[in-house]
Design a protein around this motif. Structure first.
Motif, PDB file in Angstrom:
ATOM      1  N   LEU A  33      13.829   6.353   1.455  1.00  0.00           N
ATOM      2  CA  LEU A  33      14.324   5.383   2.430  1.00  0.00           C
ATOM      3  C   LEU A  33      13.210   4.476   2.943  1.00  0.00           C
ATOM      4  N   LEU A  34      12.015   4.993   3.025  1.00  0.00           N
ATOM      5  CA  LEU A  34      10.892   4.131   3.425  1.00  0.00           C
ATOM      6  C   LEU A  34      10.733   2.975   2.440  1.00  0.00           C
ATOM      7  N   ASP A  35      10.865   3.273   1.148  1.00  0.00           N
ATOM      8  CA  ASP A  35      10.776   2.208   0.147  1.00  0.00           C
ATOM      9  C   ASP A  35      11.927   1.216   0.278  1.00  0.00           C
ATOM     10  N   GLU A  36      13.101   1.717   0.667  1.00  0.00           N
ATOM     11  CA  GLU A  36      14.294   0.874   0.698  1.00  0.00           C
ATOM     12  C   GLU A  36      14.416   0.049   1.974  1.00  0.00           C
ATOM     13  N   VAL A  37      14.119   0.654   3.131  1.00  0.00           N
ATOM     14  CA  VAL A  37      14.406  -0.032   4.392  1.00  0.00           C
ATOM     15  C   VAL A  37      13.182  -0.232   5.277  1.00  0.00           C
ATOM     16  N   GLY A  38      12.057   0.414   4.962  1.00  0.00           N
ATOM     17  CA  GLY A  38      10.871   0.305   5.790  1.00  0.00           C
ATOM     18  C   GLY A  38      10.883   1.279   6.958  1.00  0.00           C
ATOM     19  N   TYR A  39       9.761   1.346   7.659  1.00  0.00           N
ATOM     20  CA  TYR A  39       9.625   2.319   8.743  1.00  0.00           C
ATOM     21  C   TYR A  39      10.499   1.981   9.945  1.00  0.00           C
ATOM     22  N   ALA A 102     -11.824  10.281 -10.878  1.00  0.00           N
ATOM     23  CA  ALA A 102     -10.623  11.082 -10.658  1.00  0.00           C
ATOM     24  C   ALA A 102     -10.034  10.804  -9.284  1.00  0.00           C
ATOM     25  N   VAL A 103     -10.885  10.754  -8.274  1.00  0.00           N
ATOM     26  CA  VAL A 103     -10.432  10.506  -6.899  1.00  0.00           C
ATOM     27  C   VAL A 103      -9.755   9.148  -6.786  1.00  0.00           C
ATOM     28  N   LEU A 104     -10.365   8.114  -7.350  1.00  0.00           N
ATOM     29  CA  LEU A 104      -9.811   6.765  -7.250  1.00  0.00           C
ATOM     30  C   LEU A 104      -8.589   6.589  -8.154  1.00  0.00           C
ATOM     31  N   ASP A 105      -8.664   7.067  -9.383  1.00  0.00           N
ATOM     32  CA  ASP A 105      -7.557   6.882 -10.324  1.00  0.00           C
ATOM     33  C   ASP A 105      -6.276   7.563  -9.846  1.00  0.00           C
ATOM     34  N   GLU A 106      -6.393   8.775  -9.304  1.00  0.00           N
ATOM     35  CA  GLU A 106      -5.196   9.486  -8.846  1.00  0.00           C
ATOM     36  C   GLU A 106      -4.607   8.815  -7.609  1.00  0.00           C
ATOM     37  N   LYS A 111      -0.229   5.335  -5.535  1.00  0.00           N
ATOM     38  CA  LYS A 111       0.170   4.064  -4.932  1.00  0.00           C
ATOM     39  C   LYS A 111       1.241   3.370  -5.774  1.00  0.00           C
ATOM     40  N   ARG A 112       1.133   3.523  -7.080  1.00  0.00           N
ATOM     41  CA  ARG A 112       2.046   2.828  -7.986  1.00  0.00           C
ATOM     42  C   ARG A 112       3.350   3.571  -8.218  1.00  0.00           C
ATOM     43  N   THR A 113       3.355   4.883  -8.081  1.00  0.00           N
ATOM     44  CA  THR A 113       4.513   5.648  -8.542  1.00  0.00           C
ATOM     45  C   THR A 113       5.169   6.553  -7.505  1.00  0.00           C
ATOM     46  N   ALA A 114       4.437   7.026  -6.506  1.00  0.00           N
ATOM     47  CA  ALA A 114       5.001   8.024  -5.584  1.00  0.00           C
ATOM     48  C   ALA A 114       5.913   7.348  -4.561  1.00  0.00           C
ATOM     49  N   PRO A 115       7.166   7.800  -4.425  1.00  0.00           N
ATOM     50  CA  PRO A 115       8.077   7.202  -3.439  1.00  0.00           C
ATOM     51  C   PRO A 115       7.493   7.243  -2.030  1.00  0.00           C
ATOM     52  N   PRO A 182       1.588  -6.466  -6.942  1.00  0.00           N
ATOM     53  CA  PRO A 182       2.417  -5.258  -6.775  1.00  0.00           C
ATOM     54  C   PRO A 182       1.804  -4.001  -7.387  1.00  0.00           C
ATOM     55  N   GLU A 183       1.116  -4.149  -8.526  1.00  0.00           N
ATOM     56  CA  GLU A 183       0.498  -2.992  -9.178  1.00  0.00           C
ATOM     57  C   GLU A 183      -0.988  -2.867  -8.848  1.00  0.00           C
ATOM     58  N   GLY A 184      -1.463  -3.723  -7.950  1.00  0.00           N
ATOM     59  CA  GLY A 184      -2.876  -3.709  -7.589  1.00  0.00           C
ATOM     60  C   GLY A 184      -3.675  -4.690  -8.416  1.00  0.00           C
ATOM     61  N   ASP A 185      -4.355  -5.619  -7.782  1.00  0.00           N
ATOM     62  CA  ASP A 185      -5.155  -6.623  -8.473  1.00  0.00           C
ATOM     63  C   ASP A 185      -6.329  -5.932  -9.182  1.00  0.00           C
TER      64      ASP A 185
END
Length: 205
Positions: A33-39, A102-106, A111-115, A182-185
């Motif tokens: 719902l955060l993705d859909e309507v915001g906080y 590893a820290v940065l890539d994960e 950021k790109r995939t987790a709801p 959207p996917e990070g510059d």
């Protein structure tokens, strides 16, 4: 079973498996719902409906939506830590550069995939929790615990300060990258990676 937030973020910690699964459904619904309507438009009633649980089940765990989002942020941190740990185990002894990747890539992958992560991450976007438990301090503490042994360093205040500076820097630059694309510059992400490597090389080499 999926990681659940630390008990301090909950009114009542789940004891039975069924209760833990219900909590996971509530947090999953909150993230979607955060993705859909915001906080601002998020409500505990909408979360209960999406999760398919009575509204009383939500209030059993959380007094309000702010506490619910804080629990989601803590669950994000648990999942992130698990992902970094797995990545480090796969990489073996690659030194601090492999650990930093590893820290940065994960973080970028979440950021790109987790709801809900793009809006909440570890609580940085919507500050939650106590003032003495700011999100980047949570992350720096966790990375100090996780990486000290991997780097053959003592998890002391000096190492924690190094990670806090790195986390604050990465946080600012990654958020800038995702505001611009959207996917990070990618150019900003590359600059962030090089900046972190330069700072950490001075401290850790």
């Amino acid at each position: 079973m999926k990681p659940v937030p630390h008990a301090t973020s909950l009114r009542r910690a789940p004891v039975q498996r069924r209760s833990a699964e219900r909590l996971a459904r509530i947090l999953d619904a909150c993230a979607d719902l955060l993705d859909e309507v915001g906080y601002d438009a998020l409500s505990t009633r909408a979360v209960a409906q999406r999760a398919g649980v009575p509204i009383g089940s939500v209030y059993r765990f959380f007094g309000n939506k702010r506490q619910m989002v804080d629990a989601l942020a803590q669950r994000n941190l648990e999942r992130y830590t698990a992902r970094v740990t797995e990545r480090l185990e796969e990489a073996g002894d690659g030194g601090w550069r492999a650990a930093m990747d590893a820290v940065l890539d994960e973080y970028l992958e979440m950021k790109r995939t987790a709801p809900g992560f793009s809006l909440v991450d570890f609580g940085n976007q919507i500050p939650v929790g106590a003032r003495d438990a700011e999100p980047n301090h949570r992350v720096a503490d966790r990375l100090t615990e996780l990486l000290a042994g991997h780097l053959d360093r003592e998890p002391d205040e000096d190492l924690r300060r190094v990670f806090l500076i790195a986390v604050e820097t990465a946080d600012t630059l990654v958020h800038l990258a995702f505001r611009l694309a959207p996917e990070g510059d990618e150019k900003i992400i590359t600059e962030a990676r090089e900046m972190l490597r330069g700072y950490l090389a001075r401290v850790l080499d």
